[in-house]
Every structure is written in structure tokens, then in C-alpha cells.
Design a protein around this motif. Structure first.
Motif, PDB file in Angstrom:
ATOM      1  N   GLU A  35      53.019  21.373  16.636  1.00 60.05           N
ATOM      2  CA  GLU A  35      52.340  22.622  16.310  1.00 60.05           C
ATOM      3  C   GLU A  35      52.190  23.480  17.570  1.00 60.05           C
ATOM      4  N   ASN A  81      49.109  27.691  15.044  1.00 58.61           N
ATOM      5  CA  ASN A  81      49.535  27.143  13.763  1.00 58.61           C
ATOM      6  C   ASN A  81      48.449  27.307  12.695  1.00 58.61           C
ATOM      7  N   VAL A 119      55.273  26.318  14.525  1.00 57.66           N
ATOM      8  CA  VAL A 119      55.636  25.072  15.207  1.00 57.66           C
ATOM      9  C   VAL A 119      56.769  25.356  16.193  1.00 57.66           C
TER      10      VAL A 119
END
Length: 564
Positions: free
Chosen positions: A356, A361, A375
Motif C-alpha cells: 500500500e 491507500n 498501491v
């Protein structure tokens, strides 16, 4: 901390917001076209401008804007930068071992005419690589080949960028078209059919346009039969495959048919005069600096096959990498029962990392209130650059270079490409900031306001803008595909036509995309000269997207029978 995108962030007004959102793009145009900055300087400073606009005007938290830039920079290095590194490395191996002399002679044995060489290498071979790999591979490899043949580096890069217009929409095994099905809900086959009723017109025109750019209108007419064989065979195959097979194979099959048809045609037909550049002797002397002296004896068939083998191996490996089931296995997503693919899948899974992006994220929300995933996508085994590196590894045994020289050549390539890779990382970072902050969507919504009469004409410009910003027809389709569908439905335009126009218009934006410019310059040794290449391609880009706009406008009205 979270951030909700606001597409009318400036004064709660779409027009004002669009003017502000244009600032980083206009700055980039100014930096390259007017100020003539080096690519990495223009890229880094444009990224800085985009960050300021995102934070100050669009109220994006500074930390999130920086992390968004980092996400783009990582994507710029892998897979894009990795492709250019390995492509140039493979080319340098053939040069260092003297094999490129034989490659050059083999092309010259088909034709010494520079116009026809451009058709064979930039148009047909480049289209094949676009269909198999996409990203920067076709421009990098075909431009390097042309330079080795004796083309001026700037011309080689520019011609390959323009030639790459025809195949982009179906690049990388049809990914740009397939990707459109998700956000729009329109079957990929329907979009493929519509794009296949737009791009063949460009595919017929591009070979002629290339030669006019190279040699002028009169010299283009001298090789008109060859141009027609090249363009018509490509366009006809592109139409048939896109309409009756699907979006995966139009580029590969069209390129192979075009390449074979032209090569066979040139066995029976030759131009009355051989066209060469005015400074041919100087160009030949420059090219000779990096190559062994040309052997006088005629090369045998076995020698020619050996010299081309690295690129044949490259073609084979990249084609395998593009097969859908294998692509899934290489990235660790294969769920079938084939034992070999399951073994590859385990390796691919181990070499695929999707951490992430910290503080980003699912922290950005679109206007519908949905979180946006962020990501770092590191598909090491599945990257096209890895396929090219494997081809370079196999080629080591074919061309007979020592491990020491092989490794030294790779080190030289890394050293030469440090600034181009920095340029790519910064401009992709700029694209990600533009998207995450909502600036891209603001610009798209503004174009969508052009109304029922003018939107069909401007619809391709939306795709063009998307590819300029993101460097990818796939990304532009994901960015603006649904907006095209919604706008078209609201004004009574067929949504299939609008969605297809996004992809077809996007192909003309590829040649001015900052990352495409950086890749092309890196491939031909023009790092730092990105502004010159940008000035060369911008007028052609605007001209070609205008043609697509006119075609879309006509297909929405008098040529509506062409819509599937």
C-alpha cells in the motif's frame, strides 16, 4: 486524514477550476517548447508546479500529494523505465559484437531507400512490438534500429513516435480496449469494432504522412505503390481482426501482414531513384564511431539469421509474455490447473509486490464517496522489461559476448540512462498527482460541456489529453472512458462511438506524452534534447487528433451507419 476530490475546487466553478488545472500542463509545454529545458529539469519542475496546484488550489493534503507523486515515480521506473533500460541494453549488445553491421546490411539488401526503410522498421516492425509489449518498447527498439541504419537520431525518434500512432489503441495484446469494458460496462468486442472502424483510416494515411515528413510530397509520390502496400495491408488486417476476432491481435497480425507484404513487394518493385539524406556521409561516419568497420564480403543467410536472432528471441519472449494465461501466471494470479503455469505462478507470486502507498491507500474519495486504492505495483517477473532482459540473456550466447563485457555493457546502459529514467519517473509522478487531486477529471468535465453539436468533435481530444497526461492509452481510457459514456448518453450520441473515440484520439497524444518523449530520446542518445523532439512532434499530434475529431463528428451524423 482523508481527502475528497472536488472537481470545482476553485471558486466552486468548473471553468475557473479548469483554468487552474491547466497550469501544470501549460507550464510543461512552455518548459519544453519555449524554454527548451532538459527533460529531467522540465519533468521535475512540472511535478513541483503540479504539487503546488494540487495543495493550494485543490486543497489536497501535502503529504498525500507527495505520496501520490511517489506512486507515479515508482510506476515510471517499473515497468516503464525498466523497458527502456533493457531495450537499449539489447541494442547495445548487437552493436558491441558487430552484429548490427550485418542487420544494417540485411535491411540495405531489401532496400537502400531511406523512405522504405522507415516503413519497414518504424511502421511495421514498431507496430508489431506495440502489439506484443506496448509501453516504450516499440519506439525504443525501432528508433535505435533506424539510428544504426544511419538515420538522424532526432528524425529516427520523431518518425517512430509518429509511426506508433496507428497501433497504440490495440497495444499490449489489446489492453487499452479490454480495460474500457470495466468502467463503461460496454463489451470490449463492441468497442474493438468501433475503434476498428476509425483507426484503419489513420493506418492508411500514416505511412504516406511519414514519408511526406521525411522527404516531401513529391518524393512520397515516387514510392506511393510501396506506401499503399504497407498501409492498405495493415489497415485491412486491422479492420478484419478488430471486427471479427477481438482486440487482442489486430496489431500483431496487421504488423506481420504489412511487413511480409512490403518485403515481398520490394522483391519485384524498386523506386526509380534511391532516396538518401543530404548529410548521408556525415551520418554514416557518426554511426561508424560506435560500430566495427563494415565487412566487404556478402553476408551469408546464416550470418544474417544470427545477427537478427536477438530481436527474433525478443519477439518470441515478448509474445509469450503477452499470452493472457501466462501473463496471469507471471504476476502470480493464475488459477488454472496447468502444472507448468502453476510453477510459473508460484515464482511470479514471489516476485510480485503490491504494498500500500502509505497515507494514501483508500484515503482519497471520489465524488460518489468511494475510496480509491493506491498501491505500489511491482510486478518484477511479469514486466515487459524482464522479458527483454531474458532475451538479452539468451542473446549473450548467440552473439558470443563474454560475461564481463555483457555486465559492463549493462552498467554502461544504466549510466547513460540515469537522467532519462529520472525524467520518466518525474513526469509519471506529475500524472499521478494530476489524477489523484482531481485536476484531470476537471479538464475532462470541461471538454464534456462542449454540447451536443461540438462534443463529437472534441470527444477524441479528451482521450488525447488523457494520453498526454498519463502517457498511456489504457490509463486515459480508465480515466475518461466512463465520462465519455455519460456525456454521450446525455446529448444523444452513441456511447460506443464516444468511448471508442477516447481510445482513437488518445493514439495521437502518445507522441507528445512526456514519458514517450523521454523514452525516445533515451533510445537514440538524445538525453537532454527532449524539448527538440517535443517541438518536432507537437504539430503532427494536433493535426492527427483533429483528423480523428472530424471523423468522429462525421460518424455521429452522416456516417452513423458505421457504428456497430
Amino acid at each position: 486524514m482523508s481527502f475528497t476530490q472536488n472537481f470545482t475546487a476553485v471558486g466552486d466553478n468548473l471553468a475557473l477550476s479548469a483554468i487552474v488545472a491547466l497550469i501544470p500542463i501549460l507550464y510543461f509545454f512552455w518548459a519544453l517548447a519555449v524554454k527548451r529545458m532538459k527533460g529531467h529539469v522540465a519533468g521535475l519542475s512540472t511535478l513541483a508546479v503540479a504539487l503546488v496546484v494540487a495543495v493550494v488550489a485543490y486543497k489536497m493534503p501535502a503529504g498525500m500529494a507527495l505520496m501520490s507523486a511517489s506512486q507515479g515515480a515508482v510506476y515510471g521506473i517499473l515497468p516503464i523505465g525498466w523497458i527502456i533500460i533493457t531495450s537499449v541494453f539489447l541494442y547495445k549488445l548487437t552493436v558491441k559484437t558487430g552484429q548490427f553491421d550485418i542487420i544494417r546490411n540485411s535491411v540495405l539488401s531489401i532496400t537502400e531507400d531511406r523512405r522504405l526503410q522507415a516503413l519497414l522498421v518504424a511502421f511495421s516492425f514498431g507496430a508489431f512490438l506495440e502489439g506484443a509489449a506496448g509501453f516504450g518498447a516499440p519506439v525504443a527498439i525501432s528508433a535505435a534500429l533506424l539510428v544504426g541504419l544511419g538515420f538522424n537520431p532526432l528524425y529516427a525518434a520523431g518518425l517512430c513516435l509518429i509511426a506508433n500512432t496507428a497501433p497504440v489503441a490495440f497495444g499490449a495484446i489489446g489492453i487499452p480496449i479490454i480495460a474500457l469494458e470495466g468502467p463503461t460496462g460496454i463489451p470490449a468486442m463492441e468497442i474493438s469494432k468501433m475503434v476498428g472502424r476509425q483507426l484503419p483510416f489513420l493506418s492508411v494515411f500514416i505511412p504516406f504522412y511519414l514519408i511526406v515528413i521525411m522527404a516531401g510530397f513529391k518524393r512520397a509520390l515516387e514510392v506511393l505503390p510501396a506506401i499503399l502496400v504497407s498501409g492498405v495491408s495493415f489497415a485491412l488486417t486491422q479492420y478484419l481482426t478488430s471486427n471479427f476476432v477481438g482486440p487482442e491481435l489486430p496489431d500483431i497480425l496487421s504488423a506481420l501482414v504489412s511487413l511480409f507484404a512490403l518485403a515481398v513487394f520490394l522483391k519485384f518493385w524498386k523506386p526509380k531513384t534511391i532516396f538518401k539524406f543530404a548529410a548521408e556521409e556525415e551520418l554514416a561516419a557518426t554511426a561508424a564511431v560506435n560500430m566495427r568497420p563494415k565487412k566487404q564480403e556478402q553476408n551469408t543467410g546464416a550470418q544474417v539469421f544470427k545477427a537478427w536472432s536477438p530481436f527474433l528471441v525478443l519477439t518470441a519472449v515478448i509474445s509469450v509474455w503477452g499470452i493472457p494465461a501466462i501473463k496471469l501466471a507471471l504476476t502470480g494470479h493464475y488459477e488454472g490447473s496447468n502444472a507448468l503455469l502453476k510453477a510459473i505462478n508460484s515464482i511470479g507470486h514471489a516476485l510480485t509486490f503490491v504494498p500500500e502507498v502509505p497515507f494514501l491507500n483508500n484515503k482519497i474519495f471520489n465524488v460518489a464517496g468511494d475510496p480509491i486504492a493506491a498501491v505500489y505495483k511491482l510486478e518484477i517477473l511479469g514486466a515487459a522489461g524482464t522479458a527483454i532482459l531474458i532475451a538479452a540473456f539468451i542473446s549473450k550466447f548467440i552473439v558470443g559476448i563474454s560475461w564481463r563485457d555483457w555486465i559492463e555493457t549493462f552498467g554502461e546502459t544504466l549510466s547513460e540512462l540515469k537522467f532519462p529514467v529520472l525524467t520518466i519517473a518525474s513526469v509519471v509522478g506529475f500524472a499521478y498527482v494530476t489524477n489523484a487531486s482531481g485536476m484531470s477529471t476537471t479538464l475532462g468535465m470541461t471538454l464534456a460541456k462542449t454540447g451536443a453539436v461540438f462534443f463529437p468533435f472534441f470527444s477524441p481530444f479528451l482521450g488525447w489529453l488523457g494520453v498526454f497526461i498519463t502517457g498511456s492509452d489504457t490509463s486515459a481510457n480508465l480515466l475518461f472512458g466512463n465520462l465519455q459514456k455519460i456525456t454521450a448518453t446525455s446529448i444523444g450520441m452513441d456511447p460506443v462511438l464516444a468511448v471508442a473515440a477516447n481510445s482513437s484520439g488518445g493514439v495521437a497524444g502518445k507522441m507528445i506524452s512526456p514519458q514517450s518523449i523521454a523514452v525516445a530520446c533515451a533510445a537514440v542518445g538524445l538525453a537532454g534534447k527532449e524539448s527538440e523532439l517535443f517541438r518536432f512532434t507537437i504539430k503532427h499530434s494536433l493535426f492527427l487528433v483533429t483528423l480523428v475529431g472530424i471523423l468522429t463528428f462525421l460518424q455521429n451524423s452522416v456516417l452513423s451507419w458505421m457504428i456497430p
